[in-house]
Design an enzyme around this catalytic site. Structure first.
Site, PDB file in Angstrom:
ATOM      1  N   ASP A  13       1.481  -1.273   0.329  1.00  0.00           N
ATOM      2  CA  ASP A  13       0.126   0.167  -0.006  1.00  0.00           C
ATOM      3  C   ASP A  13       0.990   1.650  -0.122  1.00  0.00           C
ATOM      4  O   ASP A  13       2.276   1.220   0.100  1.00  0.00           O
ATOM      5  CB  ASP A  13      -1.043   0.517   1.220  1.00  0.00           C
ATOM      6  CG  ASP A  13      -0.645  -0.399   2.069  1.00  0.00           C
ATOM      7  OD1 ASP A  13       0.106  -0.454   2.847  1.00  0.00           O
ATOM      8  OD2 ASP A  13      -0.574  -0.755   3.536  1.00  0.00           O
ATOM      9  N   ASN A  69      -7.765  -3.316  14.614  1.00  0.00           N
ATOM     10  CA  ASN A  69      -9.381  -3.138  13.979  1.00  0.00           C
ATOM     11  C   ASN A  69      -8.850  -4.695  13.132  1.00  0.00           C
ATOM     12  O   ASN A  69     -10.413  -4.383  12.118  1.00  0.00           O
ATOM     13  CB  ASN A  69      -9.412  -1.546  13.567  1.00  0.00           C
ATOM     14  CG  ASN A  69      -9.255  -2.097  12.163  1.00  0.00           C
ATOM     15  OD1 ASN A  69      -8.079  -2.038  11.697  1.00  0.00           O
ATOM     16  ND2 ASN A  69      -9.169  -0.492  11.470  1.00  0.00           N
ATOM     17  N   HIS A  72      -7.577  -4.607  10.368  1.00  0.00           N
ATOM     18  CA  HIS A  72      -6.909  -4.282   9.056  1.00  0.00           C
ATOM     19  C   HIS A  72      -6.100  -5.729   8.442  1.00  0.00           C
ATOM     20  O   HIS A  72      -4.858  -5.123   9.097  1.00  0.00           O
ATOM     21  CB  HIS A  72      -7.445  -2.917   8.583  1.00  0.00           C
ATOM     22  CG  HIS A  72      -5.954  -2.526   8.958  1.00  0.00           C
ATOM     23  ND1 HIS A  72      -5.944  -1.008   9.704  1.00  0.00           N
ATOM     24  CD2 HIS A  72      -4.585  -2.912  10.030  1.00  0.00           C
ATOM     25  CE1 HIS A  72      -4.801  -0.670   9.579  1.00  0.00           C
ATOM     26  NE2 HIS A  72      -3.817  -1.658  10.195  1.00  0.00           N
ATOM     27  N   GLU A 105     -10.218  -1.912   5.930  1.00  0.00           N
ATOM     28  CA  GLU A 105     -10.610  -1.862   6.362  1.00  0.00           C
ATOM     29  C   GLU A 105     -11.934  -2.797   6.789  1.00  0.00           C
ATOM     30  O   GLU A 105     -12.481  -3.474   6.314  1.00  0.00           O
ATOM     31  CB  GLU A 105     -11.240  -0.479   6.654  1.00  0.00           C
ATOM     32  CG  GLU A 105      -9.646   0.936   6.753  1.00  0.00           C
ATOM     33  CD  GLU A 105      -8.657   0.991   7.749  1.00  0.00           C
ATOM     34  OE1 GLU A 105      -8.483  -0.439   8.799  1.00  0.00           O
ATOM     35  OE2 GLU A 105      -8.136   2.209   8.337  1.00  0.00           O
TER      36      GLU A 105
HETATM   37  C1  F6R Z   1       1.459  -1.723   6.356  1.00  0.00           C
HETATM   38  C2  F6R Z   1      -0.322  -2.258   5.987  1.00  0.00           C
HETATM   39  C3  F6R Z   1      -0.941  -2.461   7.882  1.00  0.00           C
HETATM   40  C4  F6R Z   1       0.452  -2.281   8.507  1.00  0.00           C
HETATM   41  C5  F6R Z   1      -1.123  -2.603  10.118  1.00  0.00           C
HETATM   42  C6  F6R Z   1       0.212  -2.834  11.454  1.00  0.00           C
HETATM   43  O1  F6R Z   1       1.762  -1.614   5.080  1.00  0.00           O
HETATM   44  O2  F6R Z   1      -0.156  -2.808   5.097  1.00  0.00           O
HETATM   45  O3  F6R Z   1      -1.607  -2.789   7.779  1.00  0.00           O
HETATM   46  O4  F6R Z   1       0.980  -4.124   8.247  1.00  0.00           O
HETATM   47  O5  F6R Z   1      -1.582  -1.421   9.844  1.00  0.00           O
HETATM   48  O6  F6R Z   1       1.197  -1.461  11.557  1.00  0.00           O
HETATM   49  P1  F6R Z   1       1.922  -1.702  12.166  1.00  0.00           P
HETATM   50  O7  F6R Z   1       2.811  -3.004  12.398  1.00  0.00           O
HETATM   51  O8  F6R Z   1       2.878  -0.052  12.440  1.00  0.00           O
HETATM   52  O9  F6R Z   1       1.510  -2.157  13.803  1.00  0.00           O
END
Ligand code: F6R
Length: 261
Positions: free
Chosen positions: A67, A136, A138, A143
């Site tokens: 992303d 959450n 995701h 989401e």
């Molecule tokens: C990042 C992504 C997100 C993160 C998720 C966890 O490329 O796609 O899904 O993996 O938000 O983020 P952290 O690792 O910062 O807790």
């Protein structure tokens, strides 16, 4: 789903790096799907060490990131392109021309999303997709309540995600509201998934993803449909699981060729 419980994030990241390194050694032109965020930082450090000390060769590897924020160029220090360059790419011998991150500044975002899917197909598909887990539930920026068959598209970030990620932007208001992200359908098409989740804040999402019903309320639960998904958790993020004895039993009864460490 293969559930691997390790003592802490450090041990989990070392194991994750070992799994990725094995893929790259077995298939030097592997296509890796990569993630950003806090979770994989230690894993990337270990890949850099393996490259430096053990000659792990990325020269023929292709990568696709999950992303990118809409509106941020690759020079912005909070863009995911910048994160990948600084955290991993410039420390290993990957050909930067073969590293792909969606372009959040594209004039036609929908065309950019379609082209991203086509590039993944043209590269032969993703051999291993690395994933983190949102509090959450995701994965990527898919989401809760979004389609479980979605493809790379413009995603609207939830308020929870904005709150979780806005600290690095200085304030909630400066945080982009949209991102381009591979969809759940894109992620399910990969040949293998490797998800990492550590610490108490992830415990609820980990429980829902592994033991909860398959539901768009927890997008990561879609990994239950994936033919080869491995989840690495630590004791803290595993705290809400009900079947830890079972996961440990399976882990300790692997055949030699199934063992990682
Ligand atoms: C990042 C992504 C997100 C993160 C998720 C966890 O490329 O796609 O899904 O993996 O938000 O983020 P952290 O690792 O910062 O807790």
């Amino acid at each position: 789903m293969e559930v691997l419980i390790r003592a802490n994030a450090e041990a989990g990241c070392i194991l994750g790096a070992k799994i990725i390194a094995r893929v790259v050694r077995e298939k030097p032109n592997a296509v890796l799907g990569l993630a950003t965020g806090r979770t994989p930082e230690r894993l990337y450090q270990e890949l850099i060490r393996l490259h430096r000390d053990e000659g792990l060769d990325f020269s023929r590897v292709t990568s696709f990131n999950l992303d990118e924020y809409v509106g941020l160029s690759g020079e912005h220090d909070q863009s995911y392109r910048y994160f990948m360059r600084e955290t991993l790419f410039r420390h290993i011998n990957i050909n930067q021309a073969r590293t792909h991150v969606p372009d959040g500044t594209a004039a036609d975002l929908h065309a950019e999303c379609r082209a991203y899917e086509e590039k993944i197909l043209a590269a032969g598909g993703i051999d291993l997709q690395l994933l983190g887990l949102g509090r959450n539930g995701h994965i990527g920026f898919n989401e809760p309540t979004g389609s479980l068959r979605s493809r790379t598209w413009v995603k609207i970030l939830s308020e929870q995600t904005l709150r979780d990620n806005s600290a690095v932007f200085g304030s909630f208001d400066q945080m982009p509201r949209h991102a381009l992200s591979m969809g759940i359908g894109t992620i399910l098409d990969t040949r293998r998934c490797l998800l990492l989740a550590f610490g108490p804040p992830k415990a609820r999402a980990v429980e829902q993803m592994i033991e909860g019903p398959l539901s768009a309320m927890c997008p990561a639960s879609a990994l239950q449909l994936h033919p080869r998904a491995t989840v690495i958790v630590d004791e803290a993020s595993a705290a809400g699981l009900h079947y830890t004895d079972h996961y440990r039993w399976i882990d300790s009864h692997k055949l030699d060729w199934q063992k990682y460490d």
